[in-house]
Design a protein around this motif. Sequence first.
Motif, mmCIF file in Angstrom:
data_model
loop_
_atom_site.group_PDB
_atom_site.id
_atom_site.type_symbol
_atom_site.label_atom_id
_atom_site.label_comp_id
_atom_site.label_asym_id
_atom_site.label_seq_id
_atom_site.Cartn_x
_atom_site.Cartn_y
_atom_site.Cartn_z
ATOM 1 N N PHE A 1 0.830 -1.206 0.000
ATOM 2 C CA PHE A 1 0.000 0.000 0.000
ATOM 3 C C PHE A 1 0.863 1.256 0.000
ATOM 4 C CE2 PHE A 1 -3.337 -2.717 2.312
ATOM 5 C CZ PHE A 1 -3.893 -3.119 1.101
ATOM 6 N N ALA A 2 1.957 1.226 0.764
ATOM 7 C CA ALA A 2 2.861 2.376 0.791
ATOM 8 C C ALA A 2 3.500 2.584 -0.578
ATOM 9 C CB ALA A 2 3.930 2.181 1.862
ATOM 10 N N ALA A 3 3.892 1.489 -1.235
ATOM 11 C CA ALA A 3 4.483 1.592 -2.571
ATOM 12 C C ALA A 3 3.475 2.152 -3.566
ATOM 13 C CB ALA A 3 4.974 0.221 -3.030
ATOM 14 N N PHE A 4 2.239 1.709 -3.486
ATOM 15 C CA PHE A 4 1.192 2.210 -4.373
ATOM 16 C C PHE A 4 0.993 3.713 -4.156
ATOM 17 C CE2 PHE A 4 -3.476 2.874 -5.090
ATOM 18 C CZ PHE A 4 -3.445 2.747 -6.465
ATOM 19 N N GLY A 5 0.969 4.126 -2.906
ATOM 20 C CA GLY A 5 0.840 5.553 -2.617
ATOM 21 C C GLY A 5 2.029 6.346 -3.123
ATOM 22 N N ALA A 6 3.234 5.807 -2.968
ATOM 23 C CA ALA A 6 4.432 6.503 -3.451
ATOM 24 C C ALA A 6 4.411 6.643 -4.971
ATOM 25 C CB ALA A 6 5.684 5.746 -3.011
ATOM 26 N N THR A 7 3.913 5.618 -5.665
ATOM 27 C CA THR A 7 3.805 5.688 -7.126
ATOM 28 C C THR A 7 2.885 6.831 -7.543
ATOM 29 O OG1 THR A 7 4.208 3.311 -7.371
ATOM 30 C CG2 THR A 7 3.090 4.421 -9.184
ATOM 31 N N LEU A 8 1.722 6.910 -6.912
ATOM 32 C CA LEU A 8 0.772 7.975 -7.251
ATOM 33 C C LEU A 8 1.357 9.347 -6.929
ATOM 34 C CD1 LEU A 8 -2.594 6.439 -5.974
ATOM 35 C CD2 LEU A 8 -1.638 6.381 -8.282
ATOM 36 N N TRP A 9 1.999 9.459 -5.772
ATOM 37 C CA TRP A 9 2.562 10.746 -5.343
ATOM 38 C C TRP A 9 3.628 11.224 -6.334
ATOM 39 C CZ3 TRP A 9 7.581 12.089 -3.967
ATOM 40 C CH2 TRP A 9 7.730 13.332 -3.348
ATOM 41 N N ALA A 10 4.555 10.340 -6.692
ATOM 42 C CA ALA A 10 5.646 10.738 -7.578
ATOM 43 C C ALA A 10 5.141 11.017 -8.995
ATOM 44 C CB ALA A 10 6.719 9.652 -7.595
ATOM 45 N N LEU A 11 4.212 10.188 -9.490
ATOM 46 C CA LEU A 11 3.674 10.426 -10.821
ATOM 47 C C LEU A 11 2.901 11.739 -10.894
ATOM 48 C CD1 LEU A 11 2.460 6.910 -12.041
ATOM 49 C CD2 LEU A 11 4.223 8.340 -13.074
ATOM 50 N N ARG A 12 2.194 12.046 -9.834
ATOM 51 C CA ARG A 12 1.463 13.314 -9.804
ATOM 52 C C ARG A 12 2.421 14.489 -9.957
ATOM 53 N NH1 ARG A 12 -2.685 16.732 -10.732
ATOM 54 N NH2 ARG A 12 -2.894 18.291 -9.077
ATOM 55 N N ARG A 13 3.565 14.434 -9.285
ATOM 56 C CA ARG A 13 4.531 15.529 -9.344
ATOM 57 C C ARG A 13 5.326 15.525 -10.655
ATOM 58 N NH1 ARG A 13 2.552 14.893 -4.922
ATOM 59 N NH2 ARG A 13 2.585 16.429 -3.234
ATOM 60 N N LEU A 14 5.470 14.377 -11.245
ATOM 61 C CA LEU A 14 6.189 14.317 -12.514
ATOM 62 C C LEU A 14 5.322 14.758 -13.695
ATOM 63 C CD1 LEU A 14 8.193 10.975 -12.235
ATOM 64 C CD2 LEU A 14 9.177 13.248 -12.599
ATOM 65 N N THR A 15 4.041 14.428 -13.653
ATOM 66 C CA THR A 15 3.185 14.614 -14.828
ATOM 67 C C THR A 15 2.115 15.674 -14.664
ATOM 68 O OG1 THR A 15 1.578 12.945 -14.103
ATOM 69 C CG2 THR A 15 3.491 12.165 -15.352
ATOM 70 N N SER A 16 1.783 16.027 -13.407
ATOM 71 C CA SER A 16 0.665 16.932 -13.107
ATOM 72 C C SER A 16 -0.677 16.377 -13.579
ATOM 73 C CB SER A 16 0.889 18.320 -13.729
ATOM 74 O OG SER A 16 2.055 18.914 -13.200
ATOM 75 N N LEU A 17 -0.745 15.092 -13.852
ATOM 76 C CA LEU A 17 -2.014 14.471 -14.211
ATOM 77 C C LEU A 17 -2.925 14.422 -12.993
ATOM 78 C CD1 LEU A 17 -0.753 11.497 -16.410
ATOM 79 C CD2 LEU A 17 -1.977 13.529 -17.203
ATOM 80 N N PRO A 18 -4.234 14.427 -13.198
ATOM 81 C CA PRO A 18 -5.158 14.368 -12.059
ATOM 82 C C PRO A 18 -4.970 13.084 -11.248
ATOM 83 C CG PRO A 18 -6.312 14.958 -14.084
ATOM 84 C CD PRO A 18 -4.934 14.540 -14.489
ATOM 85 N N VAL A 19 -5.077 13.210 -9.951
ATOM 86 C CA VAL A 19 -4.925 12.047 -9.082
ATOM 87 C C VAL A 19 -5.937 10.970 -9.441
ATOM 88 C CG1 VAL A 19 -5.060 11.227 -6.704
ATOM 89 C CG2 VAL A 19 -3.935 13.401 -7.208
ATOM 90 N N LEU A 20 -7.167 11.375 -9.743
ATOM 91 C CA LEU A 20 -8.194 10.386 -10.068
ATOM 92 C C LEU A 20 -7.822 9.596 -11.323
ATOM 93 C CD1 LEU A 20 -11.493 12.368 -9.364
ATOM 94 C CD2 LEU A 20 -10.294 10.733 -7.899
ATOM 95 N N GLY A 21 -7.224 10.266 -12.297
ATOM 96 C CA GLY A 21 -6.787 9.561 -13.495
ATOM 97 C C GLY A 21 -5.685 8.569 -13.199
ATOM 98 N N LEU A 22 -4.750 8.963 -12.342
ATOM 99 C CA LEU A 22 -3.663 8.050 -11.972
ATOM 100 C C LEU A 22 -4.201 6.859 -11.192
ATOM 101 C CD1 LEU A 22 -1.009 10.714 -10.907
ATOM 102 C CD2 LEU A 22 -0.997 9.323 -12.995
ATOM 103 N N VAL A 23 -5.132 7.116 -10.290
ATOM 104 C CA VAL A 23 -5.730 6.014 -9.533
ATOM 105 C C VAL A 23 -6.447 5.062 -10.490
ATOM 106 C CG1 VAL A 23 -7.518 5.410 -7.855
ATOM 107 C CG2 VAL A 23 -5.950 7.298 -7.383
ATOM 108 N N ALA A 24 -7.188 5.620 -11.453
ATOM 109 C CA ALA A 24 -7.899 4.773 -12.412
ATOM 110 C C ALA A 24 -6.936 3.907 -13.206
ATOM 111 C CB ALA A 24 -8.732 5.644 -13.347
#
Length: 308
Positions: A113-136
């Motif tokens: 779960f921590a790794a999944f959260g870290a993936t979303l956090w880092a991708l959000r900062r790298l791409t500025s894509l919406p969090v909901l899109g990354l979660v999807a």
Amino acid sequence: MNPPGRPARLAAAAGVAALAGALLVLPQTSPSSLMRDFNAFYCAGSALDRGQDPYLNEPLGACERAPRPDWLNRTIPNLTAPAPLPPYALAPFRLLALLPYEAAAFVWSLVIFAAFGATLWALRRLTSLPVLGLVAAFALVDGFAGWTLGQVAPIAVAAIVLAGYFLERGKDWPAATALAVAMIEPHVALPAALAVFAWRPQARIPLLATGACTAVLSFATAGWNLNSEYVRDVLPAHALSEIASDRQLSLTNLAYRFGASDATAVRLGDASYLAMLLIGIALAPLAARRAGAALLVALPVAFVLVGG
């Protein structure tokens, strides 16, 4: 377009939670066994802790078939799932094997779960894509499947993304450390490490240092004999065992489906991996100049996962 407001984000989060719950409960989608891959890794760690060979059918099989709670793991009778990870990647499971199985599975779940959260956090900062899109994009595969099976893939994915994030910010030592962690899936992380080594001179010393630490950990965990056994016997045997698996999206499996012999299919898969590796490394600096240093990591990984 305005970003979704707080009510929309809460509603989406509730929807994701409801979907995950349904997938776990409904007979059509509930996993046939929870933490099946973790069961093999835990038993390999237990074998290492007792000074036994974690790559042999026994003692691995006896441990895997030990009684588990029905909700946690249901193994296939008389089948031993392998743990084809290099010795350094089994080191964390040697520590987890000191815990009772249920406690170890809970700790590993938290790691995923921590790794999944870290993936979303880092991708959000790298791409500025919406969090909901990354979660999807990541929830069902990296999140749900990774957790229900207890895989190591979510850790490798998070480490690859974090390596790209650190490279973007000129932090070579954290990037090299993240790549060393990503080597828990060596076929995924190796192309990224080679590309960074080739095209980012300031990262070479950090990469060599973290690589040396990984080697020391591997020999400290399992000694010379098991390390050589992994390279000499385990990798070739595991490649052969996966030829007919339609879950492997590889040229090896495709060639096998079209009638190639086992040896030919494996050779074609090896050649595909090598070709994609070289192409990915060659193109990585061009992509990095256009879209950011993170592509030094991401592009070679994307290439080798196509057909290799």
